[in-house]
Design an enzyme around this catalytic site. Structure first.
Site, PDB file in Angstrom:
ATOM      1  N   SER A 134      32.849  37.751  31.962  1.00 11.48           N
ATOM      2  CA  SER A 134      33.676  36.781  31.247  1.00 11.48           C
ATOM      3  C   SER A 134      34.244  37.489  30.023  1.00 11.48           C
ATOM      4  CB  SER A 134      32.804  35.603  30.794  1.00 11.48           C
ATOM      5  OG  SER A 134      33.437  34.895  29.747  1.00 11.48           O
ATOM      6  N   SER A 135      35.480  37.130  29.660  1.00  8.86           N
ATOM      7  CA  SER A 135      36.058  37.738  28.453  1.00  8.86           C
ATOM      8  C   SER A 135      35.199  37.406  27.243  1.00  8.86           C
ATOM      9  CB  SER A 135      37.476  37.228  28.234  1.00  8.86           C
ATOM     10  OG  SER A 135      38.254  37.498  29.378  1.00  8.86           O
TER      11      SER A 135
ATOM     12  N   GLY B 106      39.240  32.768  39.790  1.00  9.91           N
ATOM     13  CA  GLY B 106      37.840  33.176  39.974  1.00  9.91           C
ATOM     14  C   GLY B 106      36.930  31.963  40.104  1.00  9.91           C
TER      15      GLY B 106
ATOM     16  N   MET C 250      44.187  34.943  30.450  1.00 11.85           N
ATOM     17  CA  MET C 250      44.385  34.890  28.994  1.00 11.85           C
ATOM     18  C   MET C 250      44.145  36.279  28.404  1.00 11.85           C
ATOM     19  SD  MET C 250      43.222  31.141  27.737  1.00 11.85           S
ATOM     20  CE  MET C 250      41.471  31.391  27.656  1.00 11.85           C
TER      21      MET C 250
ATOM     22  N   HIS D 100      38.887  40.095  36.637  1.00 12.00           N
ATOM     23  CA  HIS D 100      40.346  39.995  36.765  1.00 12.00           C
ATOM     24  C   HIS D 100      40.865  41.069  37.727  1.00 12.00           C
ATOM     25  CE1 HIS D 100      39.840  38.268  32.559  1.00 12.00           C
ATOM     26  NE2 HIS D 100      40.472  37.294  33.195  1.00 12.00           N
TER      27      HIS D 100
ATOM     28  N   VAL E  60      32.579  37.930  39.853  1.00 12.30           N
ATOM     29  CA  VAL E  60      32.125  39.328  39.767  1.00 12.30           C
ATOM     30  C   VAL E  60      31.043  39.380  38.682  1.00 12.30           C
ATOM     31  CG1 VAL E  60      32.817  41.703  39.273  1.00 12.30           C
ATOM     32  CG2 VAL E  60      34.360  40.183  40.518  1.00 12.30           C
TER      33      VAL E  60
HETATM   34  O1  PAF Z   1      40.912  31.030  33.349  1.00 13.76           O
HETATM   35  C1  PAF Z   1      41.736  31.327  32.443  1.00 13.76           C
HETATM   36  O2  PAF Z   1      41.802  32.450  31.954  1.00 13.76           O
HETATM   37  C2  PAF Z   1      42.674  30.256  31.926  1.00 13.76           C
HETATM   38  O3  PAF Z   1      42.045  29.020  31.867  1.00 13.76           O
HETATM   39  C3  PAF Z   1      44.004  30.157  32.692  1.00 13.76           C
HETATM   40  C4  PAF Z   1      43.790  29.743  34.129  1.00 13.76           C
HETATM   41  C5  PAF Z   1      44.707  31.499  32.642  1.00 13.76           C
HETATM   42  C6  PAF Z   1      44.922  29.124  32.036  1.00 13.76           C
HETATM   43  O4  PAF Z   1      45.189  29.441  30.713  1.00 13.76           O
END
Ligand code: PAF
Length: 283
Positions: A185-186, A147, A30, A37, A176
């Protein structure tokens, strides 16, 4: 690196790669990309001929009172991270293109979506599973990288891919962490410095109860985690649970591989974390 905004165009490109015999890796995100990521991107770069990263803040996985509108968006920085990690395609569709007017189809993974985060986020997993299955159909991915911080999501997506006969293999990737132990986490960007400091106690609590797993029963362990979490200032616990690694069912004394999973609010930010434990002699 190409940025693709149209669903149809992305699907055509993926199909061409499939026909050419390329192995396709998908990293669904997202956005608001961080080192967690980046670790998925570099795994795909190693394993696949082509890497597609999707950046899409998926409206259907947020409840009405959740943070869809304020979810961090940092496209410029994300594209830079993708470029540095040799991504081939960044797929950034609009909400209108992903969910054409009149969209009515949803995928759900029963039972597994009803525990841990499920009761607290009632539409969340059906939103994730629906979106991820669409991404699999658009990307024809051989492998998709998830993740382990979002452990319930990972297991639910694995089940869905199996149940719906997707060709895509789900690749779990380790959480991580910052040097302090805080899982990346974002949503960490929501935390003030003080909140960030107290958040470290979540991973610390999980680490500390790890020792108990060798000698104590699961009820004791659960109580112990709860007691440690309760002491975190400015926090509210959604759950602290011990579940089976294989299917997320509540663990008992015979479960060989378990996951301690927690969800804790620090101020207005909901954080999740977990730790995987295996009884001695098991893999
Ligand atoms: O983990 C995430 O960022 C989201 O839940 C995903 C898997 C991209 C689905 O929108």
């Amino acid at each position: 690196m190409r940025v693709i905004k149209s669903v149809l165009q992305m699907q055509k490109i993926s199909l061409k790669h499939l026909k050419d015999g390329d192995e396709i890796g998908l990293v669904p995100t997202m956005g608001a990309l961080h080192k967690g990521h980046a670790s998925l991107l570099s795994k795909s770069e190693k394993d696949d001929d082509v890497t597609i990263v999707s950046i899409f803040v998926n409206p259907i996985q947020f409840g009405p009172n959740e943070d869809y509108l304020k979810y961090p968006r940092s496209v410029k920085q994300d594209l830079e991270i993708c470029r540095k990690n040799h991504v081939d395609y960044v797929f950034m569709p609009s909400v209108e293109d992903m969910f054409s007017q009149g969209h009515k189809t949803f995928a759900e993974v029963k039972v597994m979506q009803d525990i841990l985060c499920g009761p607290f986020r009632p539409v969340h997993f059906r939103g994730v599973v629906t979106l991820v299955s669409k991404l699999f159909n658009i990307s024809y991915a051989d492998r998709a990288y998830f993740g382990m911080k979002d452990f319930q999501q990972l297991k639910i997506v694995e089940r869905m891919a199996k149940d719906l006969n997707f060709r895509t293999k789900i690749v779990p990737c380790p959480t991580v962490r910052e040097r302090s132990g805080l899982a990346l986490s974002s949503r960490n960007t929501y935390l003030s410095d003080d909140e960030k400091n107290v958040s470290l106690n979540i991973s610390k609590a999980l680490k500390e109860v790890q020792q108990d797993f060798k000698t104590k029963n699961l009820n004791f362990i659960k109580k112990n985690i709860l007691n440690k979490l309760k002491k975190i200032p400015n926090s509210k616990i959604d759950y602290a649970e011990v579940v089976s690694f294989n299917d997320l069912s509540i663990a008992d004394k015979n479960t060989k591989k378990v996951v301690f999973a927690v969800a804790v609010w620090i101020g207005k930010t909901r954080l999740i974390d977990n730790i995987v434990m295996t009884r001695r002699g098991e893999k």
